[in-house]
Enzyme design. Structure first.
Site, PDB file in Angstrom:
ATOM      1  N   CYS A 136       0.832  -1.210   0.000  1.00 59.52           N
ATOM      2  CA  CYS A 136       0.000   0.000   0.000  1.00 59.52           C
ATOM      3  C   CYS A 136       0.863   1.256   0.000  1.00 59.52           C
ATOM      4  O   CYS A 136       1.325   1.704   1.051  1.00 59.52           O
ATOM      5  CB  CYS A 136      -0.930  -0.007   1.212  1.00 59.52           C
ATOM      6  SG  CYS A 136      -1.960   1.459   1.313  1.00 59.52           S
ATOM      7  N   CYS A 139      -0.512   4.139   2.041  1.00 58.80           N
ATOM      8  CA  CYS A 139      -0.310   4.025   3.496  1.00 58.80           C
ATOM      9  C   CYS A 139       1.149   4.315   3.870  1.00 58.80           C
ATOM     10  O   CYS A 139       1.420   4.973   4.869  1.00 58.80           O
ATOM     11  CB  CYS A 139      -0.657   2.624   3.982  1.00 58.80           C
ATOM     12  SG  CYS A 139      -2.097   1.888   3.228  1.00 58.80           S
ATOM     13  N   ASP A 140       2.093   3.800   3.091  1.00 62.76           N
ATOM     14  CA  ASP A 140       3.492   3.781   3.534  1.00 62.76           C
ATOM     15  C   ASP A 140       4.442   4.660   2.729  1.00 62.76           C
ATOM     16  O   ASP A 140       5.618   4.782   3.075  1.00 62.76           O
ATOM     17  CB  ASP A 140       4.018   2.327   3.496  1.00 62.76           C
ATOM     18  CG  ASP A 140       3.213   1.422   4.426  1.00 62.76           C
ATOM     19  OD1 ASP A 140       2.735   1.917   5.451  1.00 62.76           O
ATOM     20  OD2 ASP A 140       3.055   0.229   4.102  1.00 62.76           O
TER      21      ASP A 140
END
Ligand code: FAD
Ligand code: NAP
Length: 322
Positions: A136, A139-140
């Site tokens: 992701c 997300c990261d």
């Protein structure tokens, strides 16, 4: 002991399919319960811009899903934060157990559990998950400011992730096992025009390399699919974007599945192999897998459920409008 809730229609999943089913089932006065699962809002909550949802030239995925939830709630659906851990479709009413201890019984069930990211299955991938290996970018990606990353895959997700990561990383290498992308042309055009993106064609990852103290990724050893030659691509982050698998574990021994785990529905409908159980969205669709097609199937599932319930003489009719 947890409580027991009965509903005419239990909707499992809170992606575009689940929320659309909830809107339609609510408007049919069926007072549906929708259980959100571990990813409230579904897959679109891990992306940024969505540019192909009709009526919105551009909208952030998480914002779109908040709007869908608000829409479902405004129409009368009850949205529940819980995860279904088991489902018994062998007798009616159908029974679902929630992680929070609640037992849900339902006259009809709409399955909209979508899909989950696939992993390569390398031991080194498992070892560095959360320490440089991710599925992701939204997300990261932020952790890779000023660093070099690799994305693996050649579909829409991989190319979108690569483009997104250029906001943080100095260099993004897109590794693909062929020399042709399968993503939409507009995305390919953007990726090719982006000076931070480098393509590594005809390569498959053999091992993710890294250190244990501190735990982190330093590169990936790849093999050329044509020559067999091995080489190392240095990187600090490794993003896997090789597609998604249907989340059909709850029903895998109860419903007919096909194409590697997708719930089989009667063509042109959302009817599964068990009467009263309907399925919609990515869970059933190995071909289109889009937000708008999932929403369309969510609508079909609610209409199919409404008609099926109306045909069952042993069940009460939908409530009249107040
Ligand atoms: P999902 O969105 O997968 O939702 C599944 C839901 O089921 C989740 O809420 C989950 O919590 C729930 N669930 C699962 N198991 C359980 C359980 N046991 N109990 C309760 N709930 C459960 N499509 C587009 O059209 N445009 C795009 O721009 C686009 N971008 C994308 C970007 C990325 C990074 C990804 C991964 C996908 C993208 N897609 C896009 C595809 C799109 O997100 C999917 O087609 C769509 O979300 C599928 O909707 P769905 O409702 O079937 O399932
Ligand atoms: P996908 O379209 O299935 O693409 C997966 C990619 O990963 C393919 O290029 C595939 O290679 C590669 N791959 C698969 N297994 C691999 C392995 N073991 N090793 C190396 N490479 C591997 O998946 P996706 O990109 O996640 O997209 C899923 C669905 O969501 C699609 O329907 C897509 O259109 C949709 N989506 C839409 C948008 C958008 O509309 N903007 C954005 C994201 C996703 P091959 O090409 O060789 O098969």
């Amino acid at each position: 002991m947890g409580d027991t809730r009965h509903t005419r229609v239990l909707i499992i999943g809170s992606g575009p399919a689940g929320y659309t089913a909830a809107v339609y089932a609510s408007r049919a006065m069926l007072k549906p319960l929708l259980v959100q699962g571990i990813q409230p809002g579904g897959q679109l909550t891990i992306t940024t811009e969505v540019e192909n949802w009709p009526g919105e030239t551009e909208i952030q995925g998480p914002d779109l899903m908040v709007k869908m939830q608000e829409h479902a709630t405004a129409m009368g659906a009850e949205v529940i934060s819980d995860i279904i851990t088991s489902l018994d479709l062998s007798k009616r009413p159908f029974t679902a157990k929630g992680d929070g201890g609640t037992t849900y019984t339902a006259d009809a069930v709409i399955l909209a559990t979508g899909a989950q990211a696939k992993w390569l299955g390398l031991p080194s991938e498992e070892k560095f998950k959360g320490f440089g290996v991710s599925a992701c970018a939204t997300c990261d990606g932020f952790f890779y400011r000023g660093r070099e990353v690799v994305v693996i895959g050649g579909g829409n997700t991989a190319v979108e992730e690569a483009l997104f990561l250029t906001n943080f990383a100095t260099k993004v290498t897109l590794i693909h096992r062929r020399d042709e992308l399968r993503c939409e042309k507009i995305l390919e055009h953007r990726a090719r025009a982006n000076p931070k993106i480098v393509f590594a064609w005809n390569k498959v990852p053999e091992e993710i390399l890294g250190t244990e103290e501190p735990m982190g990724v330093t590169g990936v050893r790849v093999k050329d699919t044509k020559t067999g030659e091995e080489s190392v691509i240095p990187c600090d982050g490794f993003f896997v974007a090789i597609g998604h698998a249907p989340a059909s574990d709850l029903v895998k021994d109860q419903l007919e599945l096909h194409h590697g785990g997708y719930v089989k529905v009667e063509p042109g409908s959302t009817r599964t192999s068990i009467p009263g159980v309907f399925a919609a969205g990515d869970l059933t669709d190995h071909v289109y897998r889009q937000a708008v097609t999932s929403a369309g199937m969510g609508c079909m599932a609610a209409l199919d459920a409404e008609r099926w319930l109306a045909e069952q003489s042993d069940l009460p009719a939908a409530e009249a409008a107040e």
